[in-house]
Structure formats: structure tokens, C-alpha cells
Design an enzyme around this catalytic site. Structure first.
Site: not given
Ligand code: DX5
Ligand code: ZN
Length: 216
Positions: A65, A31, A174, A33
Site C-alpha cells: 500500500h 499488508h 484498511d 504500508d
Molecule cells: C494506516 C495504514 C494501515 C494500518 C492499519 O495508514 O494504511 O494499514 O496499518 O492499522 P490499524 O489496523 O491498527 O488501524
Molecule cells: Zn495500509
């Protein structure tokens, strides 16, 4: 299918390749971001970075994402980069159908992402066209935040909507997924579980195996 998709946001940024190598044989989806400092209060990666990851790890499905305003402007860049899954936020544009079609025409799985406070009913008209729905269970922008518990009911309601409508999209969740809650989130209906800090804080492989153990 229940898949854990590690999120690179929480990986060691100066040693990304070795962090991915540590888990590559145990995952199918990675994934990524993308944040623009406008839709969310943070900046991260761009399309050249996505392309570099695909070149080095062609066997991994790259799940991008987009947390950006005006996703219509950047979607072509990521299609060009060769990503596998591409989601944008429902709140960031009015042109859901147009953009979902554009992504699918590019041969890429198309997803719509929803912030925690965005109601599921807004998804209705798009459900026939999505390959997956990405439910945020933290306010997007940063890794390491706490899971918002109301997300569990939302996942279950989306699963009901899928059953009632006879759809086959995947439900991706997520934010805030940890060893302590991953089983409950999977049981509520998540098919793909994104985990950033829960994988990449410490030894990524050991953490991943702990998370997988919870799903058995
Ligand atoms: C948040 C992101 C996530 C993030 C999640 O804005 O979209 O993908 O990496 O991180 P964790 O698993 O640490 O909450
Ligand atoms: Zn994400």
C-alpha cells in the site's frame, strides 16, 4: 472470499520475522504500508524491505500500500521487488489509468486507494481497470486509530457500483478494524480486511484467530 491481511506497521519492528512466522500458516496476504513523510506524516519501509520479505516468505501474497506522493516514481521499484499486489492513492497522482496499466503489465494486481474523505465517484473511470479498491477507514499514516463509521456506507456503495457495473474487483478495507467491528465491515462488503494493531498488539496468532472467529 473474506481474507484478513495483517499489517506489519503495528508488528514488533525488532522481531518482524518471528511475528510473521507466528501467523504465516493462517494467512494468505500480508499488508505492507509504504509511507514517504510527505503524502502522509510518517516514514516506513522501502522496496528492499519488500524484497526481503518475499524472499523469506514466498508463499505469502505481499500487498503493498503506497502512501506516497508521485507514486509513478516508486512503482517500478516495487515491481522489481516482486510484490504481488500494489496500490497507490488516487489523490497522489492524475495518471490513474497509466499507472494501473503499468502495474498490471508487471504481472502484479493493481489497486487504487482512497482516503476517507475522497468520494467514490472519482473512481468511476478506473473501475474497469482495477483488480482491487483499497478504502481507507482511518486517515492514513499511523496504526491504532479508530474506525471512521461513515466508511461502512462507503463500502456498501462501492459494492453496489461493482454489481451495477458488472465488475469483479475486490474491496479491501484498511484502518481501525477490530474484533468489535470486523463482522459489520465484512457484511458491508469488504473482501479483504487489513488489521494492524488488532493482530500485532499482543499475541498475533491468538488475535488473528479471534478475528477469524468473528467472520464465521
Ligand atoms: C494506516 C495504514 C494501515 C494500518 C492499519 O495508514 O494504511 O494499514 O496499518 O492499522 P490499524 O489496523 O491498527 O488501524
Ligand atoms: Zn495500509
Amino acid at each position: 472470499m473474506k481474507e484478513i491481511a495483517p499489517s506489519l506497521l503495528s508488528a514488533d519492528l525488532l522481531n518482524l520475522a518471528s511475528s510473521i512466522e507466528r501467523v504465516r500458516d493462517r494467512i494468505k496476504i500480508l499488508h505492507l504500508d509504504i509511507m514517504d513523510g510527505h503524502f502522509v506524516p510518517n516514514l516506513t519501509f522501502g522496496p528492499f524491505f519488500a524484497e526481503a520479505i518475499k524472499e523469506k516468505f514466498p508463499g505469502l501474497r505481499l500487498d503493498v500500500h503506497l502512501m506516497v506522493s508521485r507514486p509513478e516514481e516508486v512503482i517500478p521499484w516495487f515491481l522489481e521487488a516482486g510484490v504481488d499486489w500494489l496500490s497507490f492513492h488516487l489523490e497522489a497522482t492524475f495518471h490513474h489509468h497509466r499507472l494501473l496499466m503499468k502495474i498490471k503489465e508487471g504481472g502484479v494486481k493493481a489497486g487504487l486507494a482512497l482516503n476517507p474523505s475522497t468520494p467514490l465517484c472519482l473512481l468511476g473511470p478506473s473501475l474497469p481497470y482495477v483488480d482491487f479498491v483499497l478504502l481507507l477507514t482511518v486517515n492514513p499514516g499511523f496504526g491504532g486509530q479508530a474506525f471512521i463509521e461513515e466508511g461502512l456506507g462507503k463500502i456498501a456503495r462501492l459494492r453496489e457500483m461493482r454489481e451495477t457495473g458488472g465488475y469483479s474487483f475486490l474491496i479491501e478495507v484498511d484502518g481501525g478494524i477490530k474484533r468489535e467491528n470486523i463482522r459489520r465491515i465484512a457484511e458491508a462488503g469488504a473482501d479483504v480486511l487489513v488489521a494492524g494493531s488488532a493482530v500485532f498488539s499482543g499475541d498475533p496468532l491468538r488475535n488473528l484467530l479471534y478475528l477469524k472467529e468473528e467472520l464465521k
